[in-house]
Design a protein around this motif. Structure first.
Motif, PDB file in Angstrom:
ATOM      1  N   UNK A 177      92.278  50.562  39.381  1.00 58.06           N
ATOM      2  CA  UNK A 177      90.925  50.612  40.391  1.00 58.06           C
ATOM      3  C   UNK A 177      91.025  49.544  41.418  1.00 58.06           C
ATOM      4  N   UNK A 178      92.191  49.384  41.897  1.00 52.88           N
ATOM      5  CA  UNK A 178      92.557  48.126  43.047  1.00 52.88           C
ATOM      6  C   UNK A 178      92.878  48.780  44.252  1.00 52.88           C
ATOM      7  N   UNK A 179      91.939  49.505  44.838  1.00 50.50           N
ATOM      8  CA  UNK A 179      92.168  50.160  46.382  1.00 50.50           C
ATOM      9  C   UNK A 179      92.638  49.111  47.494  1.00 50.50           C
ATOM     10  N   UNK A 180      91.786  47.920  47.349  1.00 48.94           N
ATOM     11  CA  UNK A 180      92.263  47.198  48.463  1.00 48.94           C
ATOM     12  C   UNK A 180      93.555  46.596  48.338  1.00 48.94           C
ATOM     13  N   UNK A 181      93.853  46.047  47.190  1.00 50.71           N
ATOM     14  CA  UNK A 181      95.129  45.537  46.644  1.00 50.71           C
ATOM     15  C   UNK A 181      96.113  46.286  47.079  1.00 50.71           C
ATOM     16  N   UNK A 182      95.991  47.802  46.924  1.00 49.91           N
ATOM     17  CA  UNK A 182      96.921  48.921  47.226  1.00 49.91           C
ATOM     18  C   UNK A 182      97.471  48.957  48.526  1.00 49.91           C
ATOM     19  N   UNK A 183      96.125  48.623  49.452  1.00 50.70           N
ATOM     20  CA  UNK A 183      96.377  48.638  50.915  1.00 50.70           C
ATOM     21  C   UNK A 183      97.236  47.484  51.390  1.00 50.70           C
ATOM     22  N   UNK A 198     105.977  58.169  53.810  1.00 51.60           N
ATOM     23  CA  UNK A 198     105.263  58.234  52.870  1.00 51.60           C
ATOM     24  C   UNK A 198     104.401  57.206  52.612  1.00 51.60           C
ATOM     25  N   UNK A 199     105.030  56.160  53.157  1.00 55.52           N
ATOM     26  CA  UNK A 199     104.177  54.710  52.886  1.00 55.52           C
ATOM     27  C   UNK A 199     102.949  54.878  53.875  1.00 55.52           C
ATOM     28  N   UNK A 200     103.030  55.385  55.102  1.00 57.21           N
ATOM     29  CA  UNK A 200     101.988  55.344  56.057  1.00 57.21           C
ATOM     30  C   UNK A 200     100.985  56.687  55.417  1.00 57.21           C
ATOM     31  N   UNK A 201     101.411  57.557  54.902  1.00 53.82           N
ATOM     32  CA  UNK A 201     100.731  58.527  54.472  1.00 53.82           C
ATOM     33  C   UNK A 201      99.843  57.844  53.284  1.00 53.82           C
ATOM     34  N   UNK A 207      92.823  54.583  52.587  1.00 54.46           N
ATOM     35  CA  UNK A 207      91.690  54.160  53.615  1.00 54.46           C
ATOM     36  C   UNK A 207      90.585  55.315  53.301  1.00 54.46           C
ATOM     37  N   UNK A 208      91.265  56.726  53.352  1.00 53.00           N
ATOM     38  CA  UNK A 208      89.987  57.673  52.977  1.00 53.00           C
ATOM     39  C   UNK A 208      89.055  57.444  51.789  1.00 53.00           C
ATOM     40  N   UNK A 210      88.468  54.736  50.721  1.00 49.69           N
ATOM     41  CA  UNK A 210      87.098  53.758  51.138  1.00 49.69           C
ATOM     42  C   UNK A 210      86.317  54.349  52.228  1.00 49.69           C
ATOM     43  N   UNK A 211      86.641  55.423  52.692  1.00 51.96           N
ATOM     44  CA  UNK A 211      85.554  56.134  53.619  1.00 51.96           C
ATOM     45  C   UNK A 211      85.909  55.326  55.139  1.00 51.96           C
ATOM     46  N   UNK A 212      86.980  54.782  55.315  1.00 46.94           N
ATOM     47  CA  UNK A 212      87.342  54.093  56.517  1.00 46.94           C
ATOM     48  C   UNK A 212      88.333  55.095  57.251  1.00 46.94           C
ATOM     49  N   UNK A 213      87.532  55.976  57.978  1.00 50.88           N
ATOM     50  CA  UNK A 213      88.054  57.031  58.563  1.00 50.88           C
ATOM     51  C   UNK A 213      89.097  56.574  59.894  1.00 50.88           C
ATOM     52  N   UNK A 214      88.355  55.386  60.474  1.00 51.22           N
ATOM     53  CA  UNK A 214      89.105  55.261  61.697  1.00 51.22           C
ATOM     54  C   UNK A 214      90.481  54.625  61.432  1.00 51.22           C
ATOM     55  N   UNK A 215      90.600  53.907  60.330  1.00 48.92           N
ATOM     56  CA  UNK A 215      91.816  53.191  59.772  1.00 48.92           C
ATOM     57  C   UNK A 215      92.570  54.243  59.219  1.00 48.92           C
ATOM     58  N   UNK A 216      92.181  55.214  58.584  1.00 51.07           N
ATOM     59  CA  UNK A 216      92.928  56.329  58.099  1.00 51.07           C
ATOM     60  C   UNK A 216      93.572  57.109  59.309  1.00 51.07           C
ATOM     61  N   UNK A 217      92.841  57.403  60.312  1.00 52.25           N
ATOM     62  CA  UNK A 217      93.425  58.009  61.534  1.00 52.25           C
ATOM     63  C   UNK A 217      94.625  57.344  62.016  1.00 52.25           C
ATOM     64  N   UNK A 218      94.366  55.964  62.127  1.00 54.06           N
ATOM     65  CA  UNK A 218      95.479  55.052  62.609  1.00 54.06           C
ATOM     66  C   UNK A 218      96.760  55.386  61.772  1.00 54.06           C
TER      67      UNK A 218
END
Length: 460
Positions: A177-183, A198-201, A207-208, A210-218
Motif C-alpha cells: 500500500x505504498x502508492x506514493x513510494x511507487x510513483x 510500460x513505466x510511463x503507463x 496517479x489514477x 490517487x485520483x490525480x487525473x491531470x498528472x495521469x494525463x501527462x
C-alpha cells in the motif's frame, strides 16, 4: 528475439534430426542446445538432445546438471532429488546446480531452503538478475513483500529493461500500500529509461489510484508519444477526461484511436457513453449502433440502444433491442429487469411476470425483486401465486414490507384470519411504516375489521 531463436547450433541439431543423420557435437555444444530448449519450455526436444548427448558423453557432469534442470522443469521431483544428491559433492559451487536445487525446493513448497540456495548461487556472481527475481518470488511466498521488493530492485540494477522485475516491483508496492513510494520509484526508473512505455503507463495508473487525473494525463500522453498506436494509452487518457467531466475531449481521444483499434466496437461503445453523459441521445445512439455493427454479439451496446429508445418514448423499439441483449446474455439480471419494466409499460403483464420469475432466480438476495414480483401478481389478480412467492421470500428476508404484502394477499383472498396474522407480524417487525402501508394497501384502512372470531379485532 529473432537472434535468440536463430541459433546456429540448434538449427544444426534440428537439421540432423530432420535428415536422420549423425552430426558431431561437443559436450558444451549439447549443453547450449539443451539450455535453449529448456529456456523456451520445449521439454520434448530437450529430452531428445539429452538422450543423444548421454549416448556420447555418459559421465559428463555438465550434462547431468542439464538433466537436473530438465527434471525440475517437468516437475519430476523424485528424479530431481536423486540427481541433487548424486551431484551434491561435485557441484556444490556450480551456479546452474544451485539454481536448479533452489527451484526444486521451491516446487516442494519449502521457500526458506530455496532462498538459501539462491543466496549461495549469488556468491558466484552469475545470472544475478534472474536469481534476484527468483528470490523476490520466494520472499512473496513467505509474505515478506519488503524483502521481495528489495530483490526485484536488485534485479533491475543488473538489467534495467527487465519488465518482469519492473512489474514485480510495482506489485510489491501495491501489496505494501505504498502508492506514493511507487510513483517516486517509477520516476527514478524513467530517469534511467525515459522511453519505457510500460513505466510511463504504470505511472499513469498510479496517479489514477490517487485520483490525480491531470498528472495521469501527462503520463499517458508520454505513452502515446512513445507508441502512437497504444490503445491502452488512448483508453486511459480518455478515461482521465471522463473523470474530469471533459466529455468532448474524451470522445476526441477515443476517435483518435479508431484507425488502428482492433476493438473498435468497445471504443464506439465508450463514445456512446460519453455522448449519453452529455445528454446527446441521437449521437449516443449512432455510436452504439456502430458498436453492434462492429460486434453483433455486444450485448451491452444493445442494452444501451434499448435504453435510448425507452428515453425517447419508443417502447416497441426498446423492447426489440432489449430482447437482442437477452438473446446474447440471458443471465444478466439488469436486462431482465429492463425487459420486465418495458413489458409493464406496454401493458404486457404476463410477459413481465415471466421475467420476474427469472429475476428472483438470478438475484434471490435482492429484497425489492420479491416485493415487485408479488405486487405485479396481485395486480394480475393472482393472489394465491403472490402469496406463494412471498412465502418463498422469507427464506432470504425477514422484512415487514413482505409481511404487509402477504397480509394484503390474504385479505384479498378473503382469508381474514391469515391476513390479520401476517399483518400483526408486520406490525411487530416494523410499526414505524404503518401509515405508509395503510396508504399503499387501502384494504388496511378499515378500522375494527371483524374476523370470523369476534375476539380477533385488529386496528392499525
Amino acid at each position: 528475439m529473432e537472434d535468440f531463436f536463430d541459433n546456429e547450433l540448434v538449427n544444426r541439431f534440428e537439421d540432423m534430426l530432420d535428415k536422420n543423420e549423425s552430426v558431431y557435437f561437443e559436450s558444451d555444444e549439447f549443453c547450449e542446445i539443451i539450455s535453449f530448449y529448456l529456456d523456451i519450455y520445449d521439454y520434448e526436444y530437450a529430452l531428445k538432445a539429452l538422450d543423444i548427448a548421454f549416448a556420447l558423453y555418459p559421465a559428463n557432469i555438465d550434462l547431468k546438471i542439464k538433466q537436473l534442470e530438465y527434471y525440475v522443469g517437468i516437475e519430476d521431483l523424485h528424479n530431481s532429488f536423486t540427481l541433487i544428491e548424486e551431484l551434491r559433492d561435485l557441484c556444490y559451487t556450480d551456479t546452474d546446480y544451485l539454481i536448479a536445487t533452489a527451484r526444486y525446493w521451491s516446487l516442494r513448497k519449502l521457500p526458506y531452503k530455496a532462498i538459501d540456495f539462491y543466496n549461495l548461487a549469488l556468491e558466484n556472481e552469475e545470472d544475478e538478475d534472474y536469481i534476484f527475481n527468483c528470490l523476490g518470488n520466494e520472499y512473496l511466498e513467505i509474505n515478506e513483500p519488503g524483502l521481495a521488493l528489495s530483490s526485484y530492485k536488485k534485479a533491475l540494477e543488473y538489467n534495467s529493461k527487465d519488465e518482469y522485475s519492473l512489474f514485480s516491483c510495482i506489485h510489491c508496492f501495491e501489496v505494501l500500500h505504498q502508492n506514493r513510494e511507487c510513483i517516486a520509484f517509477l520516476k527514478q526508473y524513467i530517469d534511467i529509461n525515459p522511453y519505457s512505455e510500460e513505466a510511463w503507463f504504470q505511472l499513469g495508473l498510479q496517479y489514477l489510484n490517487l485520483n490525480r487525473y491531470e498528472k495521469a494525463l501527462y503520463a499517458f500522453d508520454y505513452v502515446i508519444i512513445i507508441n502512437q498506436k497504444s490503445i491502452a494509452g488512448y483508453t486511459q487518457k480518455a478515461f482521465c477526461f471522463e473523470k474530469l467531466n471533459q466529455w468532448n475531449k474524451a470522445i476526441e481521444t477515443y476517435e483518435d484511436s479508431l484507425d488502428f483499434d482492433d476493438t473498435a466496437a468497445f471504443t464506439h461503445f465508450k463514445i456512446g457513453q460519453a455522448f449519453n453523459k452529455m445528454r446527446k441521445s441521437i449521437q449516443a445512439l449512432n455510436s452504439f449502433q456502430k458498436a453492434v455493427k462492429e460486434d453483433p454479439q455486444f450485448d451491452k451496446a444493445w442494452f444501451e440502444i434499448s435504453n435510448i429508445h425507452d428515453s425517447l418514448g419508443n417502447n416497441e423499439d426498446a423492447l426489440f433491442y432489449i430482447k437482442k441483449a437477452l438473446d446474447i446474455e440471458s443471465k444478466d439480471v439488469n436486462y431482465w429487469k429492463k425487459y420486465a419494466y418495458l413489458n409493464i409499460q406496454s401493458g404486457r403483464y404476463e410477459e413481465a411476470s415471466d421475467s420476474f420469475e427469472i429475476i428472483v432466480e438470478l438475484e434471490p438476495n435482492h429484497f425489492h425483486n420479491w416485493l415487485a414480483y408479488s405486487e405485479l401478481l396481485i395486480s394480475l389478480g393472482e393472489y394465491s401465486k403472490a402469496a406463494e412467492i412471498l412465502h418463498k421470500s422469507f427464506k432470504n428476508f425477514n422484512r415487514a414490507e413482505l409481511y404487509y404484502q402477504l397480509g394484503n394477499c390474504y385479505f384479498l383472498m378473503k382469508n381474514l384470519d391469515k391476513g390479520e396474522h401476517f399483518l400483526k407480524m408486520a406490525l411487530k417487525l416494523n410499526p414505524t411504516i404503518k401509515e405508509e402501508m395503510q396508504e399503499k394497501y387501502s384494504i388496511f384502512l378499515k378500522d375494527n375489521r371483524k374476523s370470523k372470531n369476534p375476539d380477533k379485532n385488529l386496528n392499525i
